[in-house]
Design a protein around this motif. Structure first.
Motif, mmCIF file in Angstrom:
data_model
loop_
_atom_site.group_PDB
_atom_site.id
_atom_site.type_symbol
_atom_site.label_atom_id
_atom_site.label_comp_id
_atom_site.label_asym_id
_atom_site.label_seq_id
_atom_site.Cartn_x
_atom_site.Cartn_y
_atom_site.Cartn_z
ATOM 1 N N VAL A 77 0.848 -1.196 0.000
ATOM 2 C CA VAL A 77 0.000 0.000 0.000
ATOM 3 C C VAL A 77 0.881 1.243 0.000
ATOM 4 O O VAL A 77 0.645 2.193 -0.754
ATOM 5 C CB VAL A 77 -0.971 0.001 1.199
ATOM 6 C CG1 VAL A 77 -1.709 1.333 1.307
ATOM 7 C CG2 VAL A 77 -1.955 -1.161 1.105
ATOM 8 N N ARG A 78 1.920 1.245 0.824
ATOM 9 C CA ARG A 78 2.820 2.398 0.878
ATOM 10 C C ARG A 78 3.463 2.644 -0.478
ATOM 11 O O ARG A 78 3.552 3.789 -0.937
ATOM 12 C CB ARG A 78 3.897 2.204 1.935
ATOM 13 C CG ARG A 78 4.773 3.444 2.081
ATOM 14 C CD ARG A 78 5.960 3.234 3.013
ATOM 15 N NE ARG A 78 6.733 4.449 3.122
ATOM 16 C CZ ARG A 78 7.494 4.958 2.151
ATOM 17 N NH1 ARG A 78 7.579 4.372 0.977
ATOM 18 N NH2 ARG A 78 8.169 6.080 2.336
ATOM 19 N N ASP A 79 3.914 1.590 -1.149
ATOM 20 C CA ASP A 79 4.533 1.752 -2.466
ATOM 21 C C ASP A 79 3.560 2.393 -3.456
ATOM 22 O O ASP A 79 3.939 3.273 -4.230
ATOM 23 C CB ASP A 79 5.017 0.405 -3.011
ATOM 24 C CG ASP A 79 6.211 -0.136 -2.240
ATOM 25 O OD1 ASP A 79 6.832 0.616 -1.449
ATOM 26 O OD2 ASP A 79 6.522 -1.335 -2.423
ATOM 27 N N LEU A 80 2.306 1.956 -3.434
ATOM 28 C CA LEU A 80 1.293 2.555 -4.306
ATOM 29 C C LEU A 80 1.095 4.025 -3.971
ATOM 30 O O LEU A 80 1.084 4.881 -4.859
ATOM 31 C CB LEU A 80 -0.045 1.823 -4.185
ATOM 32 C CG LEU A 80 -1.212 2.530 -4.884
ATOM 33 C CD1 LEU A 80 -1.053 2.493 -6.389
ATOM 34 C CD2 LEU A 80 -2.529 1.948 -4.448
ATOM 35 N N VAL A 81 0.953 4.318 -2.694
ATOM 36 C CA VAL A 81 0.710 5.692 -2.254
ATOM 37 C C VAL A 81 1.862 6.602 -2.679
ATOM 38 O O VAL A 81 1.635 7.708 -3.181
ATOM 39 C CB VAL A 81 0.485 5.719 -0.724
ATOM 40 C CG1 VAL A 81 0.562 7.117 -0.174
ATOM 41 C CG2 VAL A 81 -0.837 5.063 -0.375
ATOM 42 N N VAL A 82 3.087 6.150 -2.504
ATOM 43 C CA VAL A 82 4.244 6.956 -2.916
ATOM 44 C C VAL A 82 4.188 7.218 -4.416
ATOM 45 O O VAL A 82 4.418 8.345 -4.870
ATOM 46 C CB VAL A 82 5.566 6.275 -2.510
ATOM 47 C CG1 VAL A 82 6.761 6.927 -3.197
ATOM 48 C CG2 VAL A 82 5.740 6.313 -0.994
ATOM 49 N N SER A 83 3.846 6.195 -5.215
ATOM 50 C CA SER A 83 3.785 6.396 -6.668
ATOM 51 C C SER A 83 2.675 7.367 -7.051
ATOM 52 O O SER A 83 2.845 8.164 -7.977
ATOM 53 C CB SER A 83 3.628 5.059 -7.395
ATOM 54 O OG SER A 83 2.331 4.539 -7.235
ATOM 55 N N VAL A 84 1.556 7.331 -6.340
ATOM 56 C CA VAL A 84 0.455 8.261 -6.620
ATOM 57 C C VAL A 84 0.870 9.688 -6.264
ATOM 58 O O VAL A 84 0.717 10.611 -7.062
ATOM 59 C CB VAL A 84 -0.820 7.838 -5.856
ATOM 60 C CG1 VAL A 84 -1.869 8.936 -5.897
ATOM 61 C CG2 VAL A 84 -1.379 6.542 -6.416
ATOM 62 N N ILE A 85 1.397 9.857 -5.076
ATOM 63 C CA ILE A 85 1.775 11.200 -4.616
ATOM 64 C C ILE A 85 2.834 11.813 -5.529
ATOM 65 O O ILE A 85 2.730 12.981 -5.914
ATOM 66 C CB ILE A 85 2.281 11.149 -3.153
ATOM 67 C CG1 ILE A 85 1.119 10.827 -2.211
ATOM 68 C CG2 ILE A 85 2.948 12.460 -2.758
ATOM 69 C CD1 ILE A 85 1.560 10.514 -0.788
ATOM 70 N N THR A 86 3.841 11.045 -5.892
ATOM 71 C CA THR A 86 4.935 11.588 -6.703
ATOM 72 C C THR A 86 4.603 11.650 -8.186
ATOM 73 O O THR A 86 5.301 12.314 -8.943
ATOM 74 C CB THR A 86 6.227 10.774 -6.501
ATOM 75 O OG1 THR A 86 5.990 9.422 -6.887
ATOM 76 C CG2 THR A 86 6.689 10.841 -5.049
#
Length: 130
Positions: A50-59
């Protein structure tokens, strides 16, 4: 953020999206959570995914403006929330979408499973400029 009343983990999910805080956003999930984003795609398994997805969305946006809840309906350990999302692409185009997410909480109050319902093709078309 004012808005609908929600359990703390679900509130944290939305607030962290608006604050672009990957740690708090993924921290709303249990360590062994499942996240269907959106429903119909293979679920992410575990907080790290989930964190990896969130980082990709934010960036991936400049900036990602977050998800804003509009209504929440609570039934036991389940919460259904309608929301609107907003972001700006790196080439300055607005992206707006909406959906409904259903959250199942574990006995510690964290999200053990989340199912997001939204039109991924319409979202992607905006991102791609189509």
């Amino acid at each position: 953020m004012s808005g609908p009343v929600m359990p703390p983990a679900v509130l944290r999910f939305f607030q962290a999206s608006q604050n672009r805080d990957a740690e708090a956003w993924s921290g709303a999930f249990a360590e062994d959570a499942f996240f269907h984003d959106p429903v119909g795609t293979p679920p992410l398994e575990g907080r790290a995914a989930v964190r990896d997805l969130v980082v990709s969305v934010i960036t991936g946006f400049s900036p990602f403006l977050g998800l804003t809840p509009t209504e929440a309906h609570i039934a036991g350990d389940s919460v259904a929330v309608t929301w609107h999302g907003a972001a700006i692409t790196r080439d300055r185009r607005p992206v707006n979408w909406s959906g409904i997410s259903v959250f199942e909480l574990d006995d510690t109050g964290r999200i053990r499973e989340a199912r997001a319902y939204f039109d991924r093709a319409a979202f992607q078309a905006q991102v791609d400029g189509g």
